[in-house]
Design an enzyme around this catalytic site. Structure first.
Site, PDB file in Angstrom:
ATOM      1  N   LEU A  96     -36.430  -2.982 -26.538  1.00 33.42           N
ATOM      2  CA  LEU A  96     -34.979  -2.907 -26.621  1.00 33.42           C
ATOM      3  C   LEU A  96     -34.382  -3.418 -25.324  1.00 33.42           C
ATOM      4  O   LEU A  96     -34.954  -3.254 -24.268  1.00 33.42           O
ATOM      5  CB  LEU A  96     -34.524  -1.459 -26.810  1.00 33.42           C
ATOM      6  CG  LEU A  96     -34.912  -0.719 -28.075  1.00 33.42           C
ATOM      7  CD1 LEU A  96     -34.318   0.656 -28.042  1.00 33.42           C
ATOM      8  CD2 LEU A  96     -34.436  -1.456 -29.282  1.00 33.42           C
ATOM      9  N   ASP A  97     -33.189  -4.006 -25.413  1.00 27.29           N
ATOM     10  CA  ASP A  97     -32.516  -4.344 -24.155  1.00 27.29           C
ATOM     11  C   ASP A  97     -31.443  -3.292 -23.871  1.00 27.29           C
ATOM     12  O   ASP A  97     -31.294  -2.332 -24.616  1.00 27.29           O
ATOM     13  CB  ASP A  97     -31.965  -5.768 -24.197  1.00 27.29           C
ATOM     14  CG  ASP A  97     -30.865  -5.924 -25.217  1.00 27.29           C
ATOM     15  OD1 ASP A  97     -30.254  -6.997 -25.242  1.00 27.29           O
ATOM     16  OD2 ASP A  97     -30.627  -4.995 -25.992  1.00 27.29           O
ATOM     17  N   SER A  98     -30.709  -3.484 -22.788  1.00 26.36           N
ATOM     18  CA  SER A  98     -29.831  -2.401 -22.334  1.00 26.36           C
ATOM     19  C   SER A  98     -28.726  -2.090 -23.341  1.00 26.36           C
ATOM     20  O   SER A  98     -28.336  -0.928 -23.512  1.00 26.36           O
ATOM     21  CB  SER A  98     -29.221  -2.743 -20.978  1.00 26.36           C
ATOM     22  OG  SER A  98     -28.673  -4.033 -21.002  1.00 26.36           O
TER      23      SER A  98
ATOM     24  N   ASP B 262     -28.969  -2.377 -26.614  1.00 25.31           N
ATOM     25  CA  ASP B 262     -29.591  -1.596 -27.693  1.00 25.31           C
ATOM     26  C   ASP B 262     -29.751  -0.147 -27.272  1.00 25.31           C
ATOM     27  O   ASP B 262     -29.548   0.778 -28.074  1.00 25.31           O
ATOM     28  CB  ASP B 262     -30.978  -2.165 -28.030  1.00 25.31           C
ATOM     29  CG  ASP B 262     -30.901  -3.537 -28.647  1.00 25.31           C
ATOM     30  OD1 ASP B 262     -31.811  -4.350 -28.403  1.00 25.31           O
ATOM     31  OD2 ASP B 262     -29.936  -3.779 -29.377  1.00 25.31           O
TER      32      ASP B 262
ATOM     33  N   ARG C  55     -24.614 -13.172 -20.691  1.00 23.68           N
ATOM     34  CA  ARG C  55     -25.780 -12.437 -20.208  1.00 23.68           C
ATOM     35  C   ARG C  55     -26.272 -12.969 -18.870  1.00 23.68           C
ATOM     36  O   ARG C  55     -26.771 -12.231 -18.036  1.00 23.68           O
ATOM     37  CB  ARG C  55     -26.886 -12.550 -21.242  1.00 23.68           C
ATOM     38  CG  ARG C  55     -28.123 -11.781 -20.915  1.00 23.68           C
ATOM     39  CD  ARG C  55     -29.112 -11.903 -22.029  1.00 23.68           C
ATOM     40  NE  ARG C  55     -29.005 -10.795 -22.945  1.00 23.68           N
ATOM     41  CZ  ARG C  55     -29.752  -9.684 -22.845  1.00 23.68           C
ATOM     42  NH1 ARG C  55     -30.633  -9.579 -21.908  1.00 23.68           N
ATOM     43  NH2 ARG C  55     -29.605  -8.717 -23.691  1.00 23.68           N
TER      44      ARG C  55
END
Lengths: 157, 128
Positions: free
Chosen positions: A107-109, A111, B71
């Site tokens: 997961l990324d931040s 998520d 990003r």
């Protein structure tokens, strides 16, 4: 509430996010959830329960004891794992209590933020940022929630 | 920072940018995540109030897309400004100061994409 009317760039995000007051004022509903043992609705369908509503709810009489109301370690574990399993970006096979969200589950931040929001909705209170950064595994979340439940002496919901 | 040596005014302007909101990247990261949280929580109300022909998954994907666009940005001041702009958008959307068309603008459904290959550009009348 007055803070919303000011659109200066100096309005801090923290304040606004905490106010939780971006709700349609006409559609503010407070639905009390009684913590009955027979309730099998683990997932809160209401995403708009604000702190205000929670305080109001705590004035309602509760007919369940603390252990059956979902406050015991097992119940909390069960609820947390259900919430996490329902999260689509996590594959259920890799998920264990000790699996790290970022490293093992990929997961990324953002998520992670979504996941913590789902848990906040389920348990009905907000997790502040400093604590949210440290909750990287389901076991951390469960430990944190147990402590918080004890602090707040939460009997409702 | 200016330092004058003796009688002569030798200005040594140390190039350090004044922070916009956040002093550290940790701070900026928190602002970004809070903005995401605020937008995420507001989405179901946006759909209901503006009566847009959108579903919640669509909106969430679009929200994620708009955050993923930036990003790669690492400059703290740029992040702060982007967050401030996102915050202003959120305030305008939440207060119903926008209209349905402004919300649908995020999805750019009526914008025809510019041609990238030779034939597309040729048909469009663009010189190579």
């Amino acid at each position: 509430m007055l803070g919303i009317c000011r659109t200066k760039a100096s309005l801090t995000l923290q304040r606004l996010a905490k106010l939780n007051s971006f709700r349609a004022l006409s559609s503010f509903t407070v639905v009390p959830k009684f913590a009955l043992p027979s309730s099998n609705k683990h997932i809160s369908t209401l995403s708009g329960i604000s702190q205000h509503a929670i305080q109001r709810c705590s004035q309602w009489r509760c007919y369940a004891s603390a252990s059956s109301a979902g406050l015991s370690q097992d119940k909390i574990t069960e609820r947390v794992m259900t919430v996490i399993k329902l999260f689509e970006k996590i594959s259920a096979e890799k998920l264990t209590i000790e699996s790290h969200f970022m490293k093992e589950l990929g997961l990324d931040s953002l998520d992670h933020v979504e996941l913590l929001m789902a848990i906040e909705d389920e348990f009905g209170f907000e997790i502040p940022d400093q604590d949210a950064e440290k909750l990287n595994k389901p076991s951390d979340i469960i430990k944190y929630l147990c402590e918080k439940m004890e602090d707040r002496q939460y009997v409702c919901m | 920072l200016m330092s004058s040596a003796g009688g002569t005014l030798i200005r040594q302007a140390v190039k350090e940018a004044k922070p916009v909101f956040s002093a550290t990247s940790e701070d900026a990261r928190r602002r970004v995540l809070n903005l995401y949280r605020a937008w995420f929580r507001q989405l179901p109300y946006i759909i209901r109030e503006y009566d847009v022909p959108l579903t919640l998954p669509m909106c969430r994907r679009k929200l994620r897309e708009n955050f993923e666009k930036y990003r790669q940005v690492n400059d703290i001041r740029v992040i702060d400004l982007l967050v401030a702009k996102g915050q202003m958008e959120l305030v305008e959307t939440a207060h119903m100061w926008k209209q349905k068309t402004h919300v649908m603008d995020y999805f750019k459904q009526t914008v025809t994409p510019k041609p990238t290959d030779f034939l597309g550009k040729f048909f469009d009348g663009k010189e190579p």
